[in-house]
Design a protein around this motif. Structure first.
Motif, PDB file in Angstrom:
ATOM      1  N   ALA A  79       0.828  -1.213   0.000  1.00  0.00           N
ATOM      2  CA  ALA A  79       0.000   0.000   0.000  1.00  0.00           C
ATOM      3  C   ALA A  79       0.863   1.264   0.000  1.00  0.00           C
ATOM      4  CB  ALA A  79      -0.932  -0.013   1.214  1.00  0.00           C
ATOM      5  N   LEU A  80       1.954   1.261   0.770  1.00  0.00           N
ATOM      6  CA  LEU A  80       2.804   2.448   0.828  1.00  0.00           C
ATOM      7  C   LEU A  80       3.487   2.717  -0.507  1.00  0.00           C
ATOM      8  CD1 LEU A  80       4.456   2.072   4.354  1.00  0.00           C
ATOM      9  CD2 LEU A  80       2.652   3.665   3.663  1.00  0.00           C
ATOM     10  N   ILE A  81       4.014   1.677  -1.142  1.00  0.00           N
ATOM     11  CA  ILE A  81       4.711   1.878  -2.413  1.00  0.00           C
ATOM     12  C   ILE A  81       3.735   2.235  -3.529  1.00  0.00           C
ATOM     13  CG2 ILE A  81       6.129   0.749  -4.153  1.00  0.00           C
ATOM     14  CD1 ILE A  81       7.420  -0.856  -1.947  1.00  0.00           C
ATOM     15  N   ALA A  82       2.584   1.563  -3.567  1.00  0.00           N
ATOM     16  CA  ALA A  82       1.616   1.855  -4.625  1.00  0.00           C
ATOM     17  C   ALA A  82       1.011   3.247  -4.463  1.00  0.00           C
ATOM     18  CB  ALA A  82       0.508   0.799  -4.620  1.00  0.00           C
ATOM     19  N   ALA A  83       0.854   3.711  -3.219  1.00  0.00           N
ATOM     20  CA  ALA A  83       0.240   5.014  -2.972  1.00  0.00           C
ATOM     21  C   ALA A  83       1.263   6.143  -2.904  1.00  0.00           C
ATOM     22  CB  ALA A  83      -0.555   4.977  -1.666  1.00  0.00           C
ATOM     23  N   TRP A  84       2.561   5.842  -3.101  1.00  0.00           N
ATOM     24  CA  TRP A  84       3.568   6.890  -2.991  1.00  0.00           C
ATOM     25  C   TRP A  84       3.362   8.045  -3.968  1.00  0.00           C
ATOM     26  CZ3 TRP A  84       6.573   9.555  -0.229  1.00  0.00           C
ATOM     27  CH2 TRP A  84       7.594  10.329  -0.787  1.00  0.00           C
ATOM     28  N   PRO A  85       3.007   7.820  -5.243  1.00  0.00           N
ATOM     29  CA  PRO A  85       2.749   8.983  -6.118  1.00  0.00           C
ATOM     30  C   PRO A  85       1.644   9.885  -5.593  1.00  0.00           C
ATOM     31  CG  PRO A  85       3.015   6.998  -7.422  1.00  0.00           C
ATOM     32  CD  PRO A  85       2.933   6.552  -5.991  1.00  0.00           C
ATOM     33  N   VAL A  86       0.588   9.280  -5.027  1.00  0.00           N
ATOM     34  CA  VAL A  86      -0.488  10.106  -4.465  1.00  0.00           C
ATOM     35  C   VAL A  86      -0.018  10.821  -3.202  1.00  0.00           C
ATOM     36  CG1 VAL A  86      -2.855  10.060  -3.598  1.00  0.00           C
ATOM     37  CG2 VAL A  86      -2.181   8.531  -5.452  1.00  0.00           C
ATOM     38  N   LEU A  87       0.761  10.120  -2.370  1.00  0.00           N
ATOM     39  CA  LEU A  87       1.290  10.758  -1.166  1.00  0.00           C
ATOM     40  C   LEU A  87       2.225  11.909  -1.517  1.00  0.00           C
ATOM     41  CD1 LEU A  87       2.045   7.608   1.037  1.00  0.00           C
ATOM     42  CD2 LEU A  87       0.065   9.134   1.151  1.00  0.00           C
ATOM     43  N   ARG A  88       2.970  11.756  -2.604  1.00  0.00           N
ATOM     44  CA  ARG A  88       3.856  12.840  -3.020  1.00  0.00           C
ATOM     45  C   ARG A  88       3.062  14.062  -3.471  1.00  0.00           C
ATOM     46  NH1 ARG A  88       8.231  11.285  -7.418  1.00  0.00           N
ATOM     47  NH2 ARG A  88       6.339  11.062  -8.659  1.00  0.00           N
ATOM     48  N   TRP A  91       2.028  15.749  -0.435  1.00  0.00           N
ATOM     49  CA  TRP A  91       3.163  16.460   0.157  1.00  0.00           C
ATOM     50  C   TRP A  91       3.395  17.795  -0.542  1.00  0.00           C
ATOM     51  CZ3 TRP A  91       6.319  16.912   4.112  1.00  0.00           C
ATOM     52  CH2 TRP A  91       7.516  17.605   3.938  1.00  0.00           C
ATOM     53  N   HIS A  92       3.261  17.810  -1.876  1.00  0.00           N
ATOM     54  CA  HIS A  92       3.455  19.054  -2.607  1.00  0.00           C
ATOM     55  C   HIS A  92       2.414  20.104  -2.223  1.00  0.00           C
ATOM     56  CE1 HIS A  92       5.682  16.648  -5.959  1.00  0.00           C
ATOM     57  NE2 HIS A  92       6.489  17.015  -4.995  1.00  0.00           N
ATOM     58  N   TRP A  93       1.199  19.667  -1.957  1.00  0.00           N
ATOM     59  CA  TRP A  93       0.120  20.603  -1.636  1.00  0.00           C
ATOM     60  C   TRP A  93      -0.197  20.634  -0.140  1.00  0.00           C
ATOM     61  CZ3 TRP A  93      -1.900  23.855  -5.215  1.00  0.00           C
ATOM     62  CH2 TRP A  93      -1.639  23.577  -6.544  1.00  0.00           C
ATOM     63  N   LEU A  94       0.715  20.124   0.691  1.00  0.00           N
ATOM     64  CA  LEU A  94       0.447  20.064   2.125  1.00  0.00           C
ATOM     65  C   LEU A  94       0.237  21.437   2.757  1.00  0.00           C
ATOM     66  CD1 LEU A  94       0.200  18.306   4.647  1.00  0.00           C
ATOM     67  CD2 LEU A  94       2.682  18.457   4.918  1.00  0.00           C
ATOM     68  N   PRO A  95       1.066  22.470   2.478  1.00  0.00           N
ATOM     69  CA  PRO A  95       0.783  23.782   3.100  1.00  0.00           C
ATOM     70  C   PRO A  95      -0.575  24.348   2.700  1.00  0.00           C
ATOM     71  CG  PRO A  95       3.017  23.714   2.234  1.00  0.00           C
ATOM     72  CD  PRO A  95       2.318  22.492   1.717  1.00  0.00           C
ATOM     73  N   GLU A  96      -0.940  24.194   1.418  1.00  0.00           N
ATOM     74  CA  GLU A  96      -2.240  24.713   0.990  1.00  0.00           C
ATOM     75  C   GLU A  96      -3.386  23.938   1.630  1.00  0.00           C
ATOM     76  OE1 GLU A  96       0.283  24.074  -0.875  1.00  0.00           O
ATOM     77  OE2 GLU A  96       0.775  25.901  -2.008  1.00  0.00           O
ATOM     78  N   ILE A  97      -3.211  22.617   1.764  1.00  0.00           N
ATOM     79  CA  ILE A  97      -4.267  21.807   2.399  1.00  0.00           C
ATOM     80  C   ILE A  97      -4.446  22.204   3.863  1.00  0.00           C
ATOM     81  CG2 ILE A  97      -4.887  19.464   3.085  1.00  0.00           C
ATOM     82  CD1 ILE A  97      -3.535  18.466   0.545  1.00  0.00           C
ATOM     83  N   VAL A  98      -3.324  22.358   4.569  1.00  0.00           N
ATOM     84  CA  VAL A  98      -3.406  22.754   5.985  1.00  0.00           C
ATOM     85  C   VAL A  98      -4.015  24.143   6.118  1.00  0.00           C
ATOM     86  CG1 VAL A  98      -2.041  23.243   8.041  1.00  0.00           C
ATOM     87  CG2 VAL A  98      -1.501  21.252   6.641  1.00  0.00           C
ATOM     88  N   LEU A  99      -3.616  25.070   5.250  1.00  0.00           N
ATOM     89  CA  LEU A  99      -4.170  26.419   5.309  1.00  0.00           C
ATOM     90  C   LEU A  99      -5.665  26.422   5.002  1.00  0.00           C
ATOM     91  CD1 LEU A  99      -3.579  29.421   5.671  1.00  0.00           C
ATOM     92  CD2 LEU A  99      -3.049  29.547   3.229  1.00  0.00           C
ATOM     93  N   GLY A 100      -6.072  25.626   4.013  1.00  0.00           N
ATOM     94  CA  GLY A 100      -7.501  25.552   3.704  1.00  0.00           C
ATOM     95  C   GLY A 100      -8.315  24.962   4.844  1.00  0.00           C
ATOM     96  N   LEU A 101      -7.800  23.890   5.479  1.00  0.00           N
ATOM     97  CA  LEU A 101      -8.508  23.309   6.623  1.00  0.00           C
ATOM     98  C   LEU A 101      -8.580  24.294   7.785  1.00  0.00           C
ATOM     99  CD1 LEU A 101      -7.062  19.668   6.614  1.00  0.00           C
ATOM    100  CD2 LEU A 101      -9.322  20.419   5.842  1.00  0.00           C
TER     101      LEU A 101
END
Length: 310
Positions: A79-88, A91-101
């Motif tokens: 699951a971790l290896i297959a989902a790594w592109p989505v997790l990445r 990660w790229h949009w983590l500041p925007e996601i946190v700010l939006g929440l």
């Protein structure tokens, strides 16, 4: 260029009205690696767990327990290896996601705890005060540029930096503002080095992609060659006119007879007041050397004659 091969400004391919967040070759590569990792984890962990469990349980029960533990851990790794592109992407949009929440939950909490006019007043103060005060506004815009630069670098790396066949792009780490622009840390993946960024004008392409004046690339750590630092320059702080506060500390009511330091030059001295007289050579005759007395032998045993230095 066909419409199906066009690329959106956000780095997503638009094919037939569908937005593809993860490219198909990248997804297939990670899925293949995930399957291989699952079977390797199942075999290694299952064998070790069955060996240990068979010492305390029946061999059949120990083998079953080893298979179950190997399958569970293998599924987690898969699951971790297959989902790594989505997790990445997250990660790229983590500041925007946190700010939006924070904005959504903050507004909801504010509406539930205060009346409408109070909520609007607090929002106006939170938004209006930073917009009205220039130092705060500039600081907020500096952090906004840090968010923009991270996405611009990611698109630039995907556009012109050669990646390996697994599509391992560099990992964009956090960024912070500097007086000249922004500073971003990047973790390079296998197949890319600092020298690759320094040659063939790649640094200038990074500057163009970041809408900056100049980009300097250097190692951020002596221990890890993969960790590099990008200093993005979009303004010259040393070229600005800065008003020095030192004259404000000089008193204006200094008395005429105030004591001064002996090393201080005379006050009010003008160059025409200095007499223009050339310096003359000294008229003192050079000191005559005493003649050596040959009749008296005053030479020491080691050959030293005091009259030579008289």
């Amino acid at each position: 260029m066909s419409k199906s091969s066009q690329r959106s400004p956000f780095g997503w391919s638009n094919r037939g009205g569908q937005v593809t967040v993860i490219e198909a070759p990248v997804a297939r590569s990670h899925r293949r690696r995930a399957i291989i990792s699952f079977w390797v984890t199942l075999g290694v962990v299952g064998l070790l767990a069955a060996t240990v469990a068979s010492y305390y349980l029946h061999p059949i029960l120990g083998a079953l327990l080893g298979v179950v533990l190997g399958a569970v851990l293998g599924a987690v790794v898969f699951a971790l290896i297959a989902a790594w592109p989505v997790l990445r992407v997250f990660w790229h949009w983590l500041p925007e996601i946190v700010l939006g929440l924070a904005v959504v939950y903050g507004w909801t909490t504010l509406m539930q705890s205060t009346p409408l006019w109070g909520s609007l007043l607090i929002v106006a103060l939170v938004v209006g005060v930073p917009a009205a005060i220039k130092p705060i506004r500039l600081r907020v815009m500096a952090w906004v540029w840090c968010l923009i630069v991270r996405h611009r670098l990611r698109l630039c790396f995907a556009a012109f930096i050669a990646t390996n066949r697994h599509g391992s792009l560099p990992l964009i780490l956090p960024a912070k503002p500097t007086p000249a622009g922004e500073r971003v840390w990047v973790w390079l993946r296998p197949g890319l080095s600092l020298r690759d960024l320094e040659q063939d004008g790649q640094v200038q392409k990074l500057a163009v992609a970041c809408w900056a004046n100049e980009v300097r690339v250097m190692r951020a750590n002596r221990k890890y060659a993969a960790l590099i630092r990008l200093d993005i320059t979009r303004r010259e702080p040393l070229a600005h006119t800065i008003v020095s506060p030192l004259p404000d500390y000089v008193p204006t009511d200094i008395p005429a007879n105030a004591p001064t330091s002996p090393g201080m030059p005379p006050v009010g001295l003008d160059l025409p007041d200095v007499p223009d007289q050339p310096a003359t050579a000294s008229t003192d005759a050079p000191r005559q050397r005493k003649p050596r007395n040959n009749t008296t032998n005053t030479t020491s045993p080691n050959g030293f004659d005091p009259s030579d230095y008289a």
